[in-house]
Design a protein around this motif. Structure first.
Motif, mmCIF file in Angstrom:
data_model
loop_
_atom_site.group_PDB
_atom_site.id
_atom_site.type_symbol
_atom_site.label_atom_id
_atom_site.label_comp_id
_atom_site.label_asym_id
_atom_site.label_seq_id
_atom_site.Cartn_x
_atom_site.Cartn_y
_atom_site.Cartn_z
ATOM 1 N N ASN A 46 -24.196 -19.935 20.337
ATOM 2 C CA ASN A 46 -24.080 -19.473 21.717
ATOM 3 C C ASN A 46 -24.952 -18.248 21.901
ATOM 4 O OD1 ASN A 46 -22.525 -17.047 21.009
ATOM 5 N ND2 ASN A 46 -20.806 -18.430 20.646
ATOM 6 N N ALA A 47 -24.929 -17.680 23.088
ATOM 7 C CA ALA A 47 -25.854 -16.593 23.416
ATOM 8 C C ALA A 47 -25.681 -15.370 22.520
ATOM 9 C CB ALA A 47 -25.678 -16.194 24.883
ATOM 10 N N ALA A 48 -24.490 -15.198 21.935
ATOM 11 C CA ALA A 48 -24.227 -14.011 21.122
ATOM 12 C C ALA A 48 -24.466 -14.225 19.640
ATOM 13 C CB ALA A 48 -22.782 -13.552 21.332
ATOM 14 N N THR A 49 -24.730 -15.462 19.224
ATOM 15 C CA THR A 49 -24.761 -15.777 17.792
ATOM 16 C C THR A 49 -25.812 -14.977 17.034
ATOM 17 O OG1 THR A 49 -23.962 -18.020 18.227
ATOM 18 C CG2 THR A 49 -25.011 -17.619 16.100
ATOM 19 N N PHE A 50 -27.018 -14.891 17.564
ATOM 20 C CA PHE A 50 -28.076 -14.185 16.843
ATOM 21 C C PHE A 50 -27.660 -12.755 16.530
ATOM 22 C CE2 PHE A 50 -31.882 -11.492 16.746
ATOM 23 C CZ PHE A 50 -32.570 -12.085 15.697
ATOM 24 N N GLY A 51 -27.187 -12.024 17.520
ATOM 25 C CA GLY A 51 -26.781 -10.646 17.299
ATOM 26 C C GLY A 51 -25.555 -10.520 16.419
ATOM 27 N N ASP A 52 -24.615 -11.448 16.572
ATOM 28 C CA ASP A 52 -23.384 -11.375 15.793
ATOM 29 C C ASP A 52 -23.620 -11.637 14.311
ATOM 30 O OD1 ASP A 52 -22.027 -10.830 18.107
ATOM 31 O OD2 ASP A 52 -21.121 -12.816 18.311
ATOM 32 N N THR A 53 -24.696 -12.335 13.963
ATOM 33 C CA THR A 53 -24.981 -12.629 12.553
ATOM 34 C C THR A 53 -25.978 -11.645 11.953
ATOM 35 O OG1 THR A 53 -26.689 -14.224 13.223
ATOM 36 C CG2 THR A 53 -24.475 -15.085 12.793
ATOM 37 N N THR A 79 -37.737 -12.901 22.650
ATOM 38 C CA THR A 79 -36.321 -12.947 23.014
ATOM 39 C C THR A 79 -36.073 -13.917 24.160
ATOM 40 O OG1 THR A 79 -36.010 -10.671 22.269
ATOM 41 C CG2 THR A 79 -34.371 -11.538 23.776
ATOM 42 N N PHE A 80 -37.043 -14.068 25.060
ATOM 43 C CA PHE A 80 -36.898 -15.011 26.172
ATOM 44 C C PHE A 80 -36.632 -16.424 25.670
ATOM 45 C CE2 PHE A 80 -38.742 -17.979 29.286
ATOM 46 C CZ PHE A 80 -38.049 -17.617 30.434
ATOM 47 N N LEU A 81 -37.157 -16.773 24.492
ATOM 48 C CA LEU A 81 -37.020 -18.127 23.961
ATOM 49 C C LEU A 81 -35.602 -18.435 23.500
ATOM 50 C CD1 LEU A 81 -40.324 -18.469 21.898
ATOM 51 C CD2 LEU A 81 -39.942 -18.795 24.357
ATOM 52 N N LEU A 82 -34.739 -17.417 23.428
ATOM 53 C CA LEU A 82 -33.338 -17.656 23.087
ATOM 54 C C LEU A 82 -32.596 -18.386 24.202
ATOM 55 C CD1 LEU A 82 -32.425 -14.277 21.340
ATOM 56 C CD2 LEU A 82 -33.059 -16.439 20.272
ATOM 57 N N LEU A 83 -33.205 -18.486 25.376
ATOM 58 C CA LEU A 83 -32.674 -19.354 26.430
ATOM 59 C C LEU A 83 -33.078 -20.781 26.067
ATOM 60 C CD1 LEU A 83 -33.611 -17.199 29.554
ATOM 61 C CD2 LEU A 83 -31.486 -17.189 28.228
ATOM 62 N N LEU A 84 -32.114 -21.637 25.802
ATOM 63 C CA LEU A 84 -32.376 -22.879 25.081
ATOM 64 C C LEU A 84 -32.699 -24.082 25.949
ATOM 65 C CD1 LEU A 84 -29.703 -22.645 22.239
ATOM 66 C CD2 LEU A 84 -32.115 -22.004 22.209
ATOM 67 N N THR A 85 -32.672 -23.935 27.257
ATOM 68 C CA THR A 85 -33.039 -25.051 28.128
ATOM 69 C C THR A 85 -34.029 -24.559 29.176
ATOM 70 O OG1 THR A 85 -31.278 -24.688 29.770
ATOM 71 C CG2 THR A 85 -30.740 -26.072 27.851
ATOM 72 N N GLN A 86 -34.798 -25.498 29.708
ATOM 73 C CA GLN A 86 -35.708 -25.147 30.790
ATOM 74 C C GLN A 86 -34.942 -24.628 31.996
ATOM 75 O OE1 GLN A 86 -37.855 -28.165 33.270
ATOM 76 N NE2 GLN A 86 -39.662 -27.395 32.168
ATOM 77 N N GLU A 87 -33.793 -25.200 32.262
ATOM 78 C CA GLU A 87 -32.978 -24.756 33.402
ATOM 79 C C GLU A 87 -32.588 -23.293 33.248
ATOM 80 O OE1 GLU A 87 -29.573 -23.497 35.528
ATOM 81 O OE2 GLU A 87 -29.443 -23.991 33.395
ATOM 82 N N GLU A 88 -32.181 -22.897 32.045
ATOM 83 C CA GLU A 88 -31.809 -21.494 31.829
ATOM 84 C C GLU A 88 -33.014 -20.576 31.996
ATOM 85 O OE1 GLU A 88 -30.040 -21.487 27.904
ATOM 86 O OE2 GLU A 88 -28.040 -21.311 28.796
ATOM 87 N N GLN A 89 -34.156 -20.997 31.500
ATOM 88 C CA GLN A 89 -35.356 -20.171 31.609
ATOM 89 C C GLN A 89 -35.790 -20.013 33.064
ATOM 90 O OE1 GLN A 89 -38.069 -22.116 28.871
ATOM 91 N NE2 GLN A 89 -37.163 -21.128 27.083
ATOM 92 N N VAL A 90 -35.736 -21.115 33.844
ATOM 93 C CA VAL A 90 -36.065 -21.036 35.271
ATOM 94 C C VAL A 90 -35.061 -20.143 35.994
ATOM 95 C CG1 VAL A 90 -36.159 -22.379 37.407
ATOM 96 C CG2 VAL A 90 -37.264 -23.254 35.342
#
Length: 250
Positions: free
Chosen positions: A5-12, A116-127
């Motif tokens: 999820n969105a917090a996983t990278f920072g939490d690990t 960091t922008f690439l952590l948005l995992l879908t095109q919809e999220e990036q748009v």
């Protein structure tokens, strides 16, 4: 990658700033570049992490807010500030930047560094992120993105293992799977030492610069300039690029 999820990278990454194989070292150049666009106004960083760029930018006189999905990362940022309030951290997913940061808007500068922008995992999220940035930017403000072009080897492989670092006391490997349809990569960064192994998961959606420009156009943020780095190097189509999108006045 199940459970991501969105917090996983920072939490690990409980001690992110000491992971020298993972942390960029271009904060001085980034700060010089961004301060020129902020012009002493207000800035918002997407995925602020431990404040590697936000803290020196704030100490240049730019009032800086940062969105961060990981409470663990926010804790590291706050410890670095030592009780200071140079950077205001807002806990939330920067895919929803408009909802998370609307109460602090408008900003003269919104920026997102080091992929960091690439952590948005879908095109919809990036748009959606681009559209949210357009909402919180002041007229005449800019959105600065530092993103790397997809590497050729990645595009040709469905799975891969690459060596990131080899030392006397450790080896760091990257094991990845690639879905070219969704442009998604799921990756484990494996740090092997005599004491044992540590796993640092990462998932991201790569994006080409032309796709970014279309996202900007759809959000009303046309591309202004693109360079190959913070010092204004020409972009050759490979490696990192720094892209500046502007919100027209009126």
């Amino acid at each position: 990658m199940k459970g991501w999820n969105a917090a996983t990278f920072g939490d690990t990454m409980p001690d992110y700033d000491h992971q020298d194989w993972a942390v960029a070292t271009d904060e001085a150049e980034a700060t010089d570049f961004l301060a020129g666009f902020a012009k002493g106004g207000r800035a918002l960083e997407l995925g602020v992490g431990t404040g590697r760029v936000a803290i020196p930018l704030a100490r240049r006189g730019v009032r800086t807010t940062g969105i961060e999905a990981s409470a663990a990362m926010v804790g590291q940022l706050e410890r670095k500030l030592g009780g200071g309030d140079e950077v205001r951290a807002v806990l939330g997913d920067f895919a929803d930047v408009a909802a998370v940061a609307r109460s602090q808007a408008p900003f003269d500068l919104v920026y997102c560094v080091h992929n960091t922008f690439l952590l948005l995992l879908t095109q919809e999220e990036q748009v959606r992120c681009f559209r949210g940035v357009a909402e919180v930017l002041a007229p005449g403000g800019v959105f600065v993105l530092q993103v790397s072009a997809p590497r050729a080897y990645l595009l040709s492989e469905r799975q891969s293992v690459h060596t990131l670092d080899v030392g006397l006391d450790r080896t760091v490997l990257l094991a990845a799977t690639h879905d070219p349809v969704s442009q998604r990569v799921d990756r484990q960064q494996v740090v092997m030492t005599e004491a044992g192994n540590r796993l640092y998961p990462l998932a991201y959606r790569y994006v080409f610069h032309a796709e970014l420009d279309l996202m900007g156009a759809l959000a009303g943020l046309p591309l202004s300039r693109r360079w190959g780095g913070w010092r204004g190097e020409p972009f050759t189509g490979a490696g990192f690029h720094v892209s500046v999108y502007h919100k027209p006045v009126g």
